[in-house]
Design a protein around this motif. Structure first.
Motif, PDB file in Angstrom:
ATOM      1  N   LEU A   1       0.816  -1.208   0.000  1.00 40.33           N
ATOM      2  CA  LEU A   1       0.000   0.000   0.000  1.00 40.33           C
ATOM      3  C   LEU A   1       0.855   1.266   0.000  1.00 40.33           C
ATOM      4  N   LYS A   2       2.035   1.216   0.583  1.00 40.81           N
ATOM      5  CA  LYS A   2       2.949   2.360   0.472  1.00 40.81           C
ATOM      6  C   LYS A   2       3.416   2.513  -0.975  1.00 40.81           C
ATOM      7  N   GLU A   3       3.709   1.400  -1.636  1.00 35.82           N
ATOM      8  CA  GLU A   3       4.082   1.442  -3.056  1.00 35.82           C
ATOM      9  C   GLU A   3       2.929   2.011  -3.891  1.00 35.82           C
ATOM     10  N   LEU A   4       1.730   1.558  -3.607  1.00 40.03           N
ATOM     11  CA  LEU A   4       0.545   2.027  -4.333  1.00 40.03           C
ATOM     12  C   LEU A   4       0.341   3.524  -4.112  1.00 40.03           C
ATOM     13  N   THR A   5       0.497   3.970  -2.878  1.00 39.28           N
ATOM     14  CA  THR A   5       0.351   5.391  -2.565  1.00 39.28           C
ATOM     15  C   THR A   5       1.381   6.218  -3.332  1.00 39.28           C
ATOM     16  N   GLN A   6       2.625   5.756  -3.370  1.00 38.68           N
ATOM     17  CA  GLN A   6       3.662   6.472  -4.114  1.00 38.68           C
ATOM     18  C   GLN A   6       3.328   6.540  -5.595  1.00 38.68           C
ATOM     19  N   GLU A   7       2.817   5.448  -6.129  1.00 32.82           N
ATOM     20  CA  GLU A   7       2.473   5.412  -7.553  1.00 32.82           C
ATOM     21  C   GLU A   7       1.330   6.377  -7.868  1.00 32.82           C
ATOM     22  N   VAL A   8       0.332   6.429  -7.008  1.00 37.05           N
ATOM     23  CA  VAL A   8      -0.803   7.339  -7.218  1.00 37.05           C
ATOM     24  C   VAL A   8      -0.332   8.787  -7.110  1.00 37.05           C
ATOM     25  N   LYS A   9       0.544   9.073  -6.152  1.00 34.12           N
ATOM     26  CA  LYS A   9       1.048  10.443  -5.989  1.00 34.12           C
ATOM     27  C   LYS A   9       1.889  10.886  -7.177  1.00 34.12           C
ATOM     28  N   LYS A  10       2.586   9.938  -7.829  1.00 35.28           N
ATOM     29  CA  LYS A  10       3.416  10.275  -8.992  1.00 35.28           C
ATOM     30  C   LYS A  10       2.581  10.627 -10.214  1.00 35.28           C
TER      31      LYS A  10
ATOM     32  N   LYS B   1     -19.454  13.192 -15.171  1.00 30.23           N
ATOM     33  CA  LYS B   1     -18.672  14.015 -14.245  1.00 30.23           C
ATOM     34  C   LYS B   1     -17.198  13.918 -14.631  1.00 30.23           C
ATOM     35  N   THR B   2     -16.469  14.975 -14.347  1.00 31.58           N
ATOM     36  CA  THR B   2     -15.034  14.989 -14.573  1.00 31.58           C
ATOM     37  C   THR B   2     -14.343  14.837 -13.220  1.00 31.58           C
ATOM     38  N   ILE B   3     -13.459  13.837 -13.140  1.00 26.60           N
ATOM     39  CA  ILE B   3     -12.704  13.591 -11.908  1.00 26.60           C
ATOM     40  C   ILE B   3     -11.222  13.476 -12.252  1.00 26.60           C
ATOM     41  N   PRO B   4     -10.353  13.650 -11.270  1.00 25.43           N
ATOM     42  CA  PRO B   4      -8.922  13.423 -11.537  1.00 25.43           C
ATOM     43  C   PRO B   4      -8.701  11.969 -11.977  1.00 25.43           C
ATOM     44  N   ALA B   5      -7.851  11.761 -12.948  1.00 22.62           N
ATOM     45  CA  ALA B   5      -7.592  10.411 -13.469  1.00 22.62           C
ATOM     46  C   ALA B   5      -7.068   9.484 -12.373  1.00 22.62           C
ATOM     47  N   ALA B   6      -6.321  10.029 -11.410  1.00 18.12           N
ATOM     48  CA  ALA B   6      -5.763   9.212 -10.338  1.00 18.12           C
ATOM     49  C   ALA B   6      -6.843   8.670  -9.400  1.00 18.12           C
ATOM     50  N   LYS B   7      -8.056   9.193  -9.489  1.00 14.89           N
ATOM     51  CA  LYS B   7      -9.168   8.701  -8.665  1.00 14.89           C
ATOM     52  C   LYS B   7     -10.094   7.778  -9.446  1.00 14.89           C
ATOM     53  N   SER B   8      -9.824   7.596 -10.720  1.00 13.78           N
ATOM     54  CA  SER B   8     -10.714   6.762 -11.525  1.00 13.78           C
ATOM     55  C   SER B   8     -10.530   5.293 -11.165  1.00 13.78           C
ATOM     56  N   GLU B   9     -11.598   4.565 -11.211  1.00 17.25           N
ATOM     57  CA  GLU B   9     -11.547   3.147 -10.865  1.00 17.25           C
ATOM     58  C   GLU B   9     -10.632   2.379 -11.809  1.00 17.25           C
ATOM     59  N   LEU B  10     -10.644   2.737 -13.079  1.00 23.92           N
ATOM     60  CA  LEU B  10      -9.795   2.069 -14.068  1.00 23.92           C
ATOM     61  C   LEU B  10      -8.307   2.270 -13.750  1.00 23.92           C
ATOM     62  N   PHE B  11      -7.912   3.519 -13.494  1.00 25.33           N
ATOM     63  CA  PHE B  11      -6.511   3.795 -13.165  1.00 25.33           C
ATOM     64  C   PHE B  11      -6.100   3.070 -11.898  1.00 25.33           C
ATOM     65  N   LEU B  12      -6.909   3.165 -10.853  1.00 23.79           N
ATOM     66  CA  LEU B  12      -6.569   2.533  -9.580  1.00 23.79           C
ATOM     67  C   LEU B  12      -6.509   1.013  -9.719  1.00 23.79           C
ATOM     68  N   SER B  13      -7.426   0.441 -10.468  1.00 21.57           N
ATOM     69  CA  SER B  13      -7.432  -1.010 -10.664  1.00 21.57           C
ATOM     70  C   SER B  13      -6.175  -1.466 -11.406  1.00 21.57           C
ATOM     71  N   ASP B  14      -5.800  -0.744 -12.452  1.00 19.17           N
ATOM     72  CA  ASP B  14      -4.577  -1.072 -13.202  1.00 19.17           C
ATOM     73  C   ASP B  14      -3.334  -0.923 -12.328  1.00 19.17           C
ATOM     74  N   THR B  15      -3.306   0.118 -11.516  1.00 19.37           N
ATOM     75  CA  THR B  15      -2.163   0.354 -10.639  1.00 19.37           C
ATOM     76  C   THR B  15      -2.077  -0.725  -9.568  1.00 19.37           C
TER      77      THR B  15
ATOM     78  N   ASP C   1      -3.109  -3.774  -9.879  1.00 21.36           N
ATOM     79  CA  ASP C   1      -2.630  -4.987 -10.546  1.00 21.36           C
ATOM     80  C   ASP C   1      -1.116  -4.974 -10.737  1.00 21.36           C
ATOM     81  N   ALA C   2      -0.554  -3.795 -10.971  1.00 25.68           N
ATOM     82  CA  ALA C   2       0.880  -3.690 -11.260  1.00 25.68           C
ATOM     83  C   ALA C   2       1.750  -3.609 -10.003  1.00 25.68           C
ATOM     84  N   VAL C   3       1.176  -3.168  -8.883  1.00 26.90           N
ATOM     85  CA  VAL C   3       2.004  -2.904  -7.702  1.00 26.90           C
ATOM     86  C   VAL C   3       2.637  -4.176  -7.131  1.00 26.90           C
ATOM     87  N   CYS C   4       1.997  -5.310  -7.271  1.00 26.46           N
ATOM     88  CA  CYS C   4       2.550  -6.543  -6.697  1.00 26.46           C
ATOM     89  C   CYS C   4       3.823  -6.993  -7.410  1.00 26.46           C
TER      90      CYS C   4
END
Length: 191
Positions: A42-51, A75-89, A91-94
């Motif tokens: 989750l620290k790795e995931l947090t760093q990736e989202v912040k980047k 609605k327009t939301i930040p891409a870093a909050k989108s379910e697609l972006f978070l789901s892909d991230t 999947d990659a963090v492990c």
């Protein structure tokens, strides 16, 4: 000349051996290991989202009419909050768990996970403060535990990031999932 090279090689080997040791796979507590994997991933995931570029946005929702006939604009939301972006991230963090090793702090013998490579690409300077734990699976269990946690709790993790919860690793790993005991606080931060 040959004897000098052999002597220098032996001295280098001995000086390295004194500063770094490898211990055999002790019977480690799997609950403690899962807790450490949860926190590290989750620290790795947090760093990736912040980047991620915070100025990028995506439109969510559809171009539909609601039950009353009103237009429901996306609605327009930040891409870093989108379910697609978070789901892909997620999947990659492990895959980053391949860069981690089990270790015991020399100072107190506490189990920890050490990221061998810093964010700048260099070796982690904390490696001299730990004894590596040699295990039969070459630390593949770290990635396995990460994938299990991410798969089981993906929706909850996404909600934490969408709601911009502070200290996601602590709140999720301790309060939400129960993977870490309430008193567990890492001795040192290696990330």
């Amino acid at each position: 000349m040959e004897k000098l090279l052999v002597l220098v090689g032996i001295l280098v080997f001995l000086s390295w051996g004194n500063s770094q040791t490898v211990v055999n796979d002790a019977k480690l507590d799997n609950k403690e290991l899962k807790c450490l994997v949860c926190q590290a991933s989750l620290k790795e995931l947090t760093q990736e989202v912040k980047k991620h570029d915070q100025s990028r946005t995506v439109k969510i929702g559809g171009h539909r009419l609601d039950a009353d006939g009103n237009y429901d604009a996306p609605k327009t939301i930040p891409a870093a909050k989108s379910e697609l972006f978070l789901s892909d991230t997620i999947d990659a963090v492990c895959n980053r768990m391949d860069d981690y090793v089990r270790a015991l702090w020399k100072s107190n013998g506490t189990l920890t996970l050490i990221n061998m490579i810093t964010s700048t690409g260099g070796l982690n300077p904390l490696m001299g403060e730990v004894d590596f734990v040699q295990d039969d699976d070459l630390n593949k269990s770290l990635k396995y535990y990460c994938e299990g946690i991410m798969e089981e709790f993906e929706e909850d993790i996404i909600k934490y990031f969408q709601n911009e919860v502070e200290d996601v690793a602590q709140k999720f790993c301790v309060q939400e999932s129960g993977l870490c005991p309430k008193k567990n606080k890492p001795a040192k931060s290696e990330l």
